[in-house]
Design an enzyme around this catalytic site. Structure first.
Site, mmCIF file in Angstrom:
data_model
loop_
_atom_site.group_PDB
_atom_site.id
_atom_site.type_symbol
_atom_site.label_atom_id
_atom_site.label_comp_id
_atom_site.label_asym_id
_atom_site.label_seq_id
_atom_site.Cartn_x
_atom_site.Cartn_y
_atom_site.Cartn_z
ATOM 1 N N GLY A 34 42.998 37.440 36.076
ATOM 2 C CA GLY A 34 42.568 37.168 37.655
ATOM 3 C C GLY A 34 42.273 35.642 37.913
ATOM 4 N N GLU A 110 41.651 44.568 29.673
ATOM 5 C CA GLU A 110 40.499 43.730 29.614
ATOM 6 C C GLU A 110 39.296 44.493 28.814
ATOM 7 O OE1 GLU A 110 40.939 41.529 33.811
ATOM 8 O OE2 GLU A 110 40.197 43.651 34.128
HETATM 9 C C1 5RP Z 1 42.057 41.921 36.912
HETATM 10 C C2 5RP Z 1 40.319 41.746 36.979
HETATM 11 C C3 5RP Z 1 39.901 40.481 37.552
HETATM 12 O O1 5RP Z 1 38.817 39.974 36.736
HETATM 13 C C4 5RP Z 1 39.202 40.883 38.799
HETATM 14 O O2 5RP Z 1 40.238 41.509 39.671
HETATM 15 C C5 5RP Z 1 38.717 39.381 39.419
HETATM 16 O O3 5RP Z 1 39.710 38.961 39.972
HETATM 17 P P1 5RP Z 1 39.453 37.424 40.751
HETATM 18 O O4 5RP Z 1 38.965 36.620 39.842
HETATM 19 O O5 5RP Z 1 40.859 37.042 41.173
HETATM 20 O O6 5RP Z 1 38.669 37.669 42.040
HETATM 21 O O7 5RP Z 1 39.634 42.735 36.739
HETATM 22 O O8 5RP Z 1 42.268 43.074 36.448
#
Ligand code: 5RP
Length: 236
Positions: A34, A110
């Site tokens: 992300g 993750e």
């Molecule tokens: C990806 C995730 C990311 O950590 C989550 O979507 C947060 O993303 P961002 O930092 O772009 O807001 O779980 O699968």
């Protein structure tokens, strides 16, 4: 690359503060996915070029590509028994540290990498901290073979738990389903308010065809909240 928006600034602040507070020489790190995690990985690349000695396991192919680009040395879960620390973002995090993750469709790797880590630190900007999880749709990773019937099973469970007719769209890009790094699909459950995240996490993962869901409870040990003012707060 420079941050463009005030939210980007908060994300950089959080990722940088996490390095300062938690990362030291010799660590084996889980590298989140992300945009917030990617700011963290870029800053980690700078620290590595200044002499920091760490090695990382990426939680997605996009993080792997970025880590290679910015010079963070990589390893795999086959080659290290445990990781010292995973630093990863969240779509929502409540005051107990329960999270919704998977907005970037990377939830399975993750969760595996976090589980292989002695410690997990969530890096978030201030907009991610909520009283109750659920305004962000909950990602559920499902096997393509049975996704329609698995979705019906998810709907039956949610109905039994009192969620009334939640939307459960298959995540698509254009006309095609989004395919995760493990070749699965994502269903996004629009629940609005999740009152018992721990129970729902377990119940969803019991459904055949559900590979993983984005409720990460009891996983984050600390959170680093970045603010667009340039300040940060660490909560445990
Ligand atoms: C990806 C995730 C990311 O950590 C989550 O979507 C947060 O993303 P961002 O930092 O772009 O807001 O779980 O699968």
């Amino acid at each position: 690359m420079e941050p463009r928006t005030s939210q980007d600034v908060a994300k950089v602040v959080s990722g940088t503060a996490a390095i300062d507070a938690y990362v030291s020489d010799g660590m084996r790190l889980g590298l989140g996915s992300g945009t917030t995690s990617h700011w963290f990985v870029r800053k980690l690349g700078e620290a590595v070029s200044d002499g920091l000695d760490v090695v990382g396991v990426p939680t997605s192919t996009s993080t792997k590509d970025l880590a290679l680009e910015v010079g963070v040395p990589l390893t795999t879960l086959a080659d290290v028994e445990r990781l010292d620390l995973t630093i990863d973002g969240a779509d929502e995090i409540d005051h107990d540290g329960a999270m919704i993750k998977g907005g970037g469709a990377c939830l399975l790797w993750e969760r595996i990498v976090a589980d292989a880590s002695d410690r997990m630190v969530a890096v978030v900007d201030e907009s991610k901290v909520v009283d109750t999880l659920g305004a962000f749709p909950l990602p559920i990773e499902v096997v393509p073979f049975s996704w329609e019937s698995t979705r019906r099973s998810v709907a039956r469970l949610l109905d039994k738990l009192g969620y009334r007719d939640p939307e459960l769209p298959l995540r698509t890009r254009g006309d095609e389903p989004v395919v995760t790094d493990s070749g699965n699909y994502i269903i996004d459950a629009h629940l609005q308010k999740i009152l018992d995240p721990v129970a729902l996490d377990g119940q969803l993962n019991w459904i055949p065809g559900v590979v993983e869901n984005g409720l990460f409870t009891g996983i984050a040990d600390e959170m680093v909240i970045g603010f667009s003012s340039g300040e940060h707060e660490i909560r445990d």
